[in-house]
Motif scaffolding. Structure first.
Motif, PDB file in Angstrom:
ATOM      1  N   GLN A 110      -0.885   1.123  10.256  1.00  0.00           N
ATOM      2  CA  GLN A 110      -2.032   0.736  11.091  1.00  0.00           C
ATOM      3  C   GLN A 110      -1.715   0.878  12.587  1.00  0.00           C
ATOM      4  OE1 GLN A 110      -5.047   0.027  10.187  1.00  0.00           O
ATOM      5  NE2 GLN A 110      -5.100  -1.082   8.248  1.00  0.00           N
ATOM      6  N   LYS A 162       6.257   6.900  -0.210  1.00  0.00           N
ATOM      7  CA  LYS A 162       5.245   7.099  -1.241  1.00  0.00           C
ATOM      8  C   LYS A 162       4.155   6.048  -1.145  1.00  0.00           C
ATOM      9  CE  LYS A 162       7.947   4.747  -4.845  1.00  0.00           C
ATOM     10  NZ  LYS A 162       8.813   4.942  -5.989  1.00  0.00           N
ATOM     11  N   ILE A 163       2.977   6.427  -1.613  1.00  0.00           N
ATOM     12  CA  ILE A 163       1.851   5.503  -1.661  1.00  0.00           C
ATOM     13  C   ILE A 163       1.984   4.647  -2.917  1.00  0.00           C
ATOM     14  CG2 ILE A 163      -0.646   5.374  -2.056  1.00  0.00           C
ATOM     15  CD1 ILE A 163      -0.938   7.760  -0.153  1.00  0.00           C
ATOM     16  N   ASP A 183      -0.513   1.884  -3.470  1.00  0.00           N
ATOM     17  CA  ASP A 183      -1.912   1.626  -3.828  1.00  0.00           C
ATOM     18  C   ASP A 183      -2.834   2.092  -2.704  1.00  0.00           C
ATOM     19  OD1 ASP A 183      -4.388   0.734  -4.621  1.00  0.00           O
ATOM     20  OD2 ASP A 183      -3.674  -1.223  -5.301  1.00  0.00           O
ATOM     21  N   ASP A 184      -3.430   3.245  -2.897  1.00  0.00           N
ATOM     22  CA  ASP A 184      -4.257   3.849  -1.855  1.00  0.00           C
ATOM     23  C   ASP A 184      -5.651   3.233  -1.799  1.00  0.00           C
ATOM     24  OD1 ASP A 184      -4.405   5.561   0.266  1.00  0.00           O
ATOM     25  OD2 ASP A 184      -5.026   7.307  -0.900  1.00  0.00           O
ATOM     26  N   SER A 185      -5.992   2.438  -2.806  1.00  0.00           N
ATOM     27  CA  SER A 185      -7.333   1.840  -2.836  1.00  0.00           C
ATOM     28  C   SER A 185      -7.418   0.622  -1.898  1.00  0.00           C
ATOM     29  CB  SER A 185      -7.689   1.413  -4.259  1.00  0.00           C
ATOM     30  OG  SER A 185      -6.954   0.254  -4.625  1.00  0.00           O
ATOM     31  N   LYS A 186      -6.271   0.150  -1.440  1.00  0.00           N
ATOM     32  CA  LYS A 186      -6.255  -1.032  -0.565  1.00  0.00           C
ATOM     33  C   LYS A 186      -5.896  -0.653   0.869  1.00  0.00           C
ATOM     34  CE  LYS A 186      -5.001  -4.065  -4.353  1.00  0.00           C
ATOM     35  NZ  LYS A 186      -3.818  -4.531  -5.119  1.00  0.00           N
ATOM     36  N   ASN A 187      -6.409  -1.430   1.807  1.00  0.00           N
ATOM     37  CA  ASN A 187      -6.035  -1.245   3.209  1.00  0.00           C
ATOM     38  C   ASN A 187      -4.738  -1.970   3.498  1.00  0.00           C
ATOM     39  OD1 ASN A 187      -8.395   0.169   3.950  1.00  0.00           O
ATOM     40  ND2 ASN A 187      -9.507  -1.772   4.191  1.00  0.00           N
ATOM     41  N   THR A 188      -3.966  -1.409   4.410  1.00  0.00           N
ATOM     42  CA  THR A 188      -2.807  -2.135   4.919  1.00  0.00           C
ATOM     43  C   THR A 188      -3.329  -3.265   5.797  1.00  0.00           C
ATOM     44  OG1 THR A 188      -1.445  -0.150   4.877  1.00  0.00           O
ATOM     45  CG2 THR A 188      -0.713  -1.938   6.327  1.00  0.00           C
ATOM     46  N   MET A 189      -2.793  -4.458   5.589  1.00  0.00           N
ATOM     47  CA  MET A 189      -3.240  -5.621   6.351  1.00  0.00           C
ATOM     48  C   MET A 189      -2.959  -5.424   7.840  1.00  0.00           C
ATOM     49  SD  MET A 189      -2.044  -9.627   5.956  1.00  0.00           S
ATOM     50  CE  MET A 189      -2.524  -9.835   4.245  1.00  0.00           C
ATOM     51  N   ALA A 233       1.402   9.030   2.728  1.00  0.00           N
ATOM     52  CA  ALA A 233       1.798   7.631   2.906  1.00  0.00           C
ATOM     53  C   ALA A 233       1.733   7.227   4.383  1.00  0.00           C
ATOM     54  CB  ALA A 233       3.200   7.401   2.346  1.00  0.00           C
ATOM     55  N   LYS A 244      -1.049   4.997   5.788  1.00  0.00           N
ATOM     56  CA  LYS A 244      -1.117   3.558   5.514  1.00  0.00           C
ATOM     57  C   LYS A 244      -0.501   2.715   6.643  1.00  0.00           C
ATOM     58  CE  LYS A 244      -3.000   2.776   2.063  1.00  0.00           C
ATOM     59  NZ  LYS A 244      -4.483   2.896   1.807  1.00  0.00           N
ATOM     60  N   THR A 262       0.840  -1.199   0.000  1.00  0.00           N
ATOM     61  CA  THR A 262       0.000   0.000   0.000  1.00  0.00           C
ATOM     62  C   THR A 262       0.879   1.256   0.000  1.00  0.00           C
ATOM     63  OG1 THR A 262      -0.149   0.018   2.414  1.00  0.00           O
ATOM     64  CG2 THR A 262      -1.899  -1.136   1.226  1.00  0.00           C
ATOM     65  N   ALA A 263       2.045   1.163   0.665  1.00  0.00           N
ATOM     66  CA  ALA A 263       2.970   2.294   0.718  1.00  0.00           C
ATOM     67  C   ALA A 263       4.366   1.792   1.065  1.00  0.00           C
ATOM     68  CB  ALA A 263       2.515   3.319   1.757  1.00  0.00           C
ATOM     69  N   VAL A 264       5.369   2.569   0.704  1.00  0.00           N
ATOM     70  CA  VAL A 264       6.761   2.229   1.048  1.00  0.00           C
ATOM     71  C   VAL A 264       7.448   3.448   1.678  1.00  0.00           C
ATOM     72  CG1 VAL A 264       7.042   0.419  -0.696  1.00  0.00           C
ATOM     73  CG2 VAL A 264       7.585   2.793  -1.285  1.00  0.00           C
ATOM     74  N   ASP A 277      -7.580   3.561  11.699  1.00  0.00           N
ATOM     75  CA  ASP A 277      -8.250   3.590  10.405  1.00  0.00           C
ATOM     76  C   ASP A 277      -9.772   3.602  10.567  1.00  0.00           C
ATOM     77  OD1 ASP A 277      -7.088   3.701   7.905  1.00  0.00           O
ATOM     78  OD2 ASP A 277      -7.680   1.661   7.386  1.00  0.00           O
ATOM     79  N   ASP A 280       5.751  11.838   0.020  1.00  0.00           N
ATOM     80  CA  ASP A 280       4.306  12.030   0.078  1.00  0.00           C
ATOM     81  C   ASP A 280       3.835  11.736   1.501  1.00  0.00           C
ATOM     82  OD1 ASP A 280       1.588  12.093  -0.122  1.00  0.00           O
ATOM     83  OD2 ASP A 280       1.421  10.526  -1.638  1.00  0.00           O
ATOM     84  N   LYS A 316     -12.224   6.453   9.354  1.00  0.00           N
ATOM     85  CA  LYS A 316     -13.144   6.152   8.262  1.00  0.00           C
ATOM     86  C   LYS A 316     -14.584   5.984   8.727  1.00  0.00           C
ATOM     87  CE  LYS A 316      -9.753   4.140   5.120  1.00  0.00           C
ATOM     88  NZ  LYS A 316      -9.089   2.901   4.697  1.00  0.00           N
TER      89      LYS A 316
END
Lengths: 169, 169
Positions: free
Chosen positions: B10, A137-138, A140-146, B5, B8, A110-112, B149, B2, B153
């Protein structure tokens, strides 16, 4: 003391990676958190038994990948339950070498984040590294971090013996 | 870099409480982590601006309450956005004083923990306290501990200025 109460603490799931002296490794960690806002500093707890720990000590740098909920059990298992001393954890894993020379995994991310170690606290079995974030950086912002909870409940995941949250049964 | 980020990562949502010299206070925190498994040690990051910080420094003890997902916005707001120097945060809040003399909040709780401070790391704006867990119990295992989160949300929650994860806009 009910040791099961420890399961009510929430964590995310992350990959910690580092490199030194021509070697690189990565591991799964759940204890990654932002410590301060200005500057942005992260804290990560790493077992002294782990190869990534050695590389972090040598290079003073590490990267963090926040793992997305759709990461496969195989992906996590490969990075988390074997030692980078014996296998190449980056085989068939998408990553790039950053300007700072650290492998940054972007598979199921989701981010690094990248960090320079600024301080550390010896916790006997583990070391808590404090790192100033130098890049992030992000992916994939559409997914939640597990979350660790999701990993256990939905993925049926196990906990490695060197994890700070391992509970002997 | 960014800064988004950072969202993301948790976290769970917790109450940190302490008492010293006849005074007690509590605050909301999201940086609570198990650091080691044997003995069980927690790490918590606390702003030096907060009254609970002063009480932790004086008594060397604190309690942690893992907050359940059904906690109301009012409950979190009361504990999180005002200073215990000015208001009694425990009014109309269910808690008990532990054998160690620390108030332990059990309202909207999944689990509670008590700890003795064994080490600390100065992080300029915040202090990372390491505490050996001396007692812990599950309050309601049928509920999930609220994640940060979820708070943002689902609950539409805000972040307090002294939080390690506060982002200036």
């Amino acid at each position: 003391m009910d040791i099961n109460a420890l399961k009510k603490i929430q964590y995310g799931m992350y990959i910690i990676s580092s490199a030194a002296e021509g070697k690189m490794s990565a591991q799964i960690a759940n204890t990654v958190f932002q410590m301060t806002a200005d500057p942005v500093q992260f804290a990560v707890s790493i077992s002294k038994q782990n190869f990534t720990y050695e590389l972090m000590e040598k290079s003073g740098k590490f990267a963090v990948t926040a793992i997305s909920e759709d990461a496969t059990f195989e992906f996590i298992g490969k990075l988390g339950f074997k030692s980078g001393r014996n296998i190449n954890k980056f085989e068939k894993v998408k990553y790039e070498i950053s300007a700072a020379g650290i492998p940054v995994v972007s598979d199921f991310a989701t981010a690094v984040y990248e960090a320079e170690i600024t301080n550390k606290l010896d916790m006997d079995t583990h070391v808590l590294f404090i790192g100033k974030v130098t890049d992030m950086k992000i992916i994939d912002d559409s997914k939640n971090t597990m979350t660790y909870d999701y990993y256990h409940k939905v993925k049926g995941g196990l906990t490695a013996k060197n994890a700070p949250t391992y509970v002997k049964r």
